[in-house]
Design a protein around this motif. Structure first.
Motif, PDB file in Angstrom:
ATOM      1  N   ILE A   1       0.878  -1.091  -0.410  1.00 52.26           N
ATOM      2  CA  ILE A   1      -0.431   0.431  -0.101  1.00 52.26           C
ATOM      3  C   ILE A   1       0.652   1.576   0.185  1.00 52.26           C
ATOM      4  N   GLY A   2       2.398   0.747   0.127  1.00 48.07           N
ATOM      5  CA  GLY A   2       3.037   2.219   0.045  1.00 48.07           C
ATOM      6  C   GLY A   2       3.424   2.734   0.677  1.00 48.07           C
ATOM      7  N   LYS A   3       3.166   1.779   1.738  1.00 47.59           N
ATOM      8  CA  LYS A   3       4.948   2.310   3.601  1.00 47.59           C
ATOM      9  C   LYS A   3       5.499   2.573   3.331  1.00 47.59           C
ATOM     10  N   ARG A   4       6.687   1.547   2.126  1.00 47.24           N
ATOM     11  CA  ARG A   4       7.970   1.989   2.302  1.00 47.24           C
ATOM     12  C   ARG A   4       7.753   3.137   1.070  1.00 47.24           C
ATOM     13  N   LEU A   5       7.398   3.542   0.522  1.00 42.19           N
ATOM     14  CA  LEU A   5       7.404   4.976  -0.571  1.00 42.19           C
ATOM     15  C   LEU A   5       7.787   5.808   0.820  1.00 42.19           C
ATOM     16  N   VAL A   6       6.421   5.629   1.594  1.00 39.66           N
ATOM     17  CA  VAL A   6       6.271   7.268   2.920  1.00 39.66           C
ATOM     18  C   VAL A   6       7.339   6.973   3.604  1.00 39.66           C
ATOM     19  N   ALA A   7       8.197   5.308   4.069  1.00 40.78           N
ATOM     20  CA  ALA A   7       9.233   5.762   4.628  1.00 40.78           C
ATOM     21  C   ALA A   7      10.421   6.372   3.783  1.00 40.78           C
ATOM     22  N   LEU A   8      10.603   6.223   2.495  1.00 37.70           N
ATOM     23  CA  LEU A   8      11.930   7.330   1.320  1.00 37.70           C
ATOM     24  C   LEU A   8      11.640   8.173   1.200  1.00 37.70           C
ATOM     25  N   GLU A   9       9.732   8.189   1.585  1.00 40.36           N
ATOM     26  CA  GLU A   9       9.475   9.987   1.855  1.00 40.36           C
ATOM     27  C   GLU A   9       9.932  10.911   2.715  1.00 40.36           C
ATOM     28  N   PHE A  10      10.122   9.769   4.061  1.00 41.37           N
ATOM     29  CA  PHE A  10       9.994  10.478   5.087  1.00 41.37           C
ATOM     30  C   PHE A  10      12.068  10.316   5.024  1.00 41.37           C
ATOM     31  N   ALA A  11      12.339   9.932   4.798  1.00 43.60           N
ATOM     32  CA  ALA A  11      13.999   9.915   4.571  1.00 43.60           C
ATOM     33  C   ALA A  11      13.987  10.728   4.180  1.00 43.60           C
ATOM     34  N   GLY A  12      13.388  11.279   2.440  1.00 40.99           N
ATOM     35  CA  GLY A  12      13.975  12.957   1.918  1.00 40.99           C
ATOM     36  C   GLY A  12      14.079  14.039   2.918  1.00 40.99           C
ATOM     37  N   ILE A  13      12.900  13.765   3.356  1.00 38.77           N
ATOM     38  CA  ILE A  13      12.107  15.413   3.826  1.00 38.77           C
ATOM     39  C   ILE A  13      13.771  15.202   5.520  1.00 38.77           C
ATOM     40  N   LEU A  14      13.727  14.751   5.695  1.00 40.74           N
ATOM     41  CA  LEU A  14      15.007  14.669   6.955  1.00 40.74           C
ATOM     42  C   LEU A  14      16.216  15.895   6.619  1.00 40.74           C
ATOM     43  N   ASN A  15      16.488  14.693   5.126  1.00 43.28           N
ATOM     44  CA  ASN A  15      17.919  15.297   4.491  1.00 43.28           C
ATOM     45  C   ASN A  15      18.032  15.663   3.639  1.00 43.28           C
ATOM     46  N   CYS A  16      17.047  16.560   3.402  1.00 39.36           N
ATOM     47  CA  CYS A  16      16.328  17.939   2.177  1.00 39.36           C
ATOM     48  C   CYS A  16      17.632  18.798   2.806  1.00 39.36           C
ATOM     49  N   LYS A  17      17.500  19.095   1.691  1.00 38.20           N
ATOM     50  CA  LYS A  17      18.602  20.421   1.376  1.00 38.20           C
ATOM     51  C   LYS A  17      18.266  21.696   1.446  1.00 38.20           C
ATOM     52  N   SER A  18      16.774  22.221   1.337  1.00 42.26           N
ATOM     53  CA  SER A  18      15.814  22.636   1.444  1.00 42.26           C
ATOM     54  C   SER A  18      15.185  23.429   2.683  1.00 42.26           C
ATOM     55  N   ASP A  19      13.896  22.998   2.449  1.00 41.41           N
ATOM     56  CA  ASP A  19      13.703  24.086   3.481  1.00 41.41           C
ATOM     57  C   ASP A  19      12.816  22.495   4.560  1.00 41.41           C
ATOM     58  N   GLY A  20      12.787  21.518   3.851  1.00 33.93           N
ATOM     59  CA  GLY A  20      12.300  20.054   4.311  1.00 33.93           C
ATOM     60  C   GLY A  20      11.089  20.234   5.029  1.00 33.93           C
ATOM     61  N   LYS A  21       9.652  21.092   4.075  1.00 33.23           N
ATOM     62  CA  LYS A  21       8.631  20.547   4.647  1.00 33.23           C
ATOM     63  C   LYS A  21       7.733  20.300   3.608  1.00 33.23           C
ATOM     64  N   LEU A  22       8.494  20.045   1.961  1.00 31.98           N
ATOM     65  CA  LEU A  22       8.175  19.596   1.372  1.00 31.98           C
ATOM     66  C   LEU A  22       7.864  17.959   0.892  1.00 31.98           C
ATOM     67  N   PRO A  23       6.896  18.109  -0.205  1.00 28.61           N
ATOM     68  CA  PRO A  23       7.257  16.065   0.295  1.00 28.61           C
ATOM     69  C   PRO A  23       8.147  15.618  -1.528  1.00 28.61           C
ATOM     70  N   SER A  24       8.285  14.568  -1.511  1.00 25.61           N
ATOM     71  CA  SER A  24       8.786  14.428  -1.957  1.00 25.61           C
ATOM     72  C   SER A  24       8.827  14.898  -2.947  1.00 25.61           C
ATOM     73  N   GLY A  25      10.539  14.818  -4.259  1.00 27.04           N
ATOM     74  CA  GLY A  25      10.737  15.585  -5.357  1.00 27.04           C
ATOM     75  C   GLY A  25      10.825  17.558  -5.012  1.00 27.04           C
ATOM     76  N   CYS A  26      11.635  17.622  -4.001  1.00 31.34           N
ATOM     77  CA  CYS A  26      11.072  19.160  -4.261  1.00 31.34           C
ATOM     78  C   CYS A  26      12.488  19.500  -4.462  1.00 31.34           C
TER      79      CYS A  26
END
Ligand SMILES: [Zn+2]
Length: 351
Positions: free
Chosen positions: A36-61
């Motif tokens: 159902i996409g749990k892993r994709l949400v986990a990846l999205e979270f990993a992305g947000i945590l390490n995002c170089k911009s403001d970190g508030k955007l969903p994946s694909g910033c």
């Protein structure tokens, strides 16, 4: 990632806020149905945590870090998966999970290790992992992803922040399948129904698998000629595929579980069943069963899954036993119990 994340807004918002407010747990337990996409949400979270911009955007910033996470090449984000493995042992926990966690982040803020199908960790592997959960390395986040959280030790569960995910709406799954093409609207609807809200599961179905489902359920329901020998050969065939293709076993268990649920729904007068293409057979079969015996069958199913997958029981014997129990009828009527002696002799001959 060919399919973007859809739904799970509530869970994603919780995670976005945790990251934005710097209130991140060191361990999470993502649970909910498979595919159902749990892993994709986990990846999205990993992305947000390490995002170089403001970190508030969903994946694909679009920042370099987010792009690396999406491509699966970020050095600080690891997905640990054990495809084709039934039991994850202590050594594998050390090599695959802990070694990754204890490295300092290379370029991100956090080391994120996503452990998919965490229910495969055997008890000693879970116990070994407990120490890491108690004293996690700094700047590290562990995300355990599972469809069977109850298989994990309570001590593991209590050290993770739980996040529960629900099945996707059938309508949405049917739409995705219809867009992909190759299926009539009725077929797309049926595929969606028997996938229990799992897009991943629905995308793996094909005509051959659906026919196999019909054969399996018809044999268990005593609705096909020669059901007794059918269920023995089905058990044998499934146990053979279970070693090389564990997904097949999970699929069979999912189909049987849904079938039992359908029978229970019919007993209480609900027509909202999943196996709509077998409805008339199911109605006839529901006549000969009662709710307690259906619940007992569901329990046997769970137990057999546990025995085979976790306790390493003999798959062939366990499946034969299970299938015989499932096919037995408590009341007189169509079914294998009409000829118990013949059936027992058949089993006896084989041992
Ligand atoms: Zn970014």
């Amino acid at each position: 990632m060919t399919i973007s994340i859809s739904g799970h807004e509530f869970q994603r918002e919780i995670l976005r806020r945790a990251a934005a407010e710097d209130f991140v747990s060191h361990a999470y337990l993502f649970s909910g149905p498979d595919g159902i996409g749990k892993r994709l949400v986990a990846l999205e979270f990993a992305g947000i945590l390490n995002c170089k911009s403001d970190g508030k955007l969903p994946s694909g910033c679009g920042c370099g870090s987010c792009r690396k996470v999406e491509k699966g090449i970020h050095p600080d984000v690891a997905i640990v998966e054990f495809a084709g493995v039934k039991n994850i042992k202590v050594d594998q926990v050390r090599e695959e999970i802990e070694e990754k966690l204890y490295l300092k982040p290379f370029e991100g803020r956090f080391k994120v290790v996503i452990v998919d199908e965490a229910e495969k960790l055997n008890n000693s592997a879970q116990n070994a992992f407990l120490k890491t959960l108690e004293e996690p390395p700094p700047a590290s986040i562990i995300i355990l992803v599972t469809s069977r959280p109850r298989v994990l030790l309570p001590t593991i569960r209590s050290r993770c922040q739980p996040l529960t995910f629900s099945a996707l709406p059938e309508r949405y799954i049917a739409e995705v399948l219809a867009e992909k093409g190759g299926l009539s609207p009725e077929e797309a609807g049926l595929y969606a129904r028997v996938s229990s809200g799992s897009l991943g599961a629905a995308l793996k179905l094909d005509a051959e698998t659906m026919e196999w489902r019909r054969e399996l359920l018809s044999a268990l329901g005593g609705m096909s000629a020669g059901s007794a020998s059918d269920i023995i050969s089905l058990a044998e065939e499934l146990s053979e595929s279970a070693s090389g293709e564990p997904g097949r076993l999970d699929l069979a268990f999912r189909f049987i579980s849904l079938w039992l649920r359908d029978l229970a729904l019919l007993k209480i007068g609900s027509g909202e069943i999943s196996n709509v293409d077998m409805k008339s057979d199911l109605i006839a079969l529901a006549e000969s069963l009662d709710i307690p015996s259906l619940m007992e069958r569901q329990r046997q199913l769970e137990k057999t899954w546990y025995d085979i997958v976790r306790a390493n029981a003999n798959a062939k014997l366990s499946l034969e036993n299970l299938f015989i129990k499932l096919a037995r009828r408590p009341r007189s009527g169509a079914g294998i119990s009409q000829n118990p002696g013949g059936y027992a002799a058949n089993i006896g001959d084989r041992t």
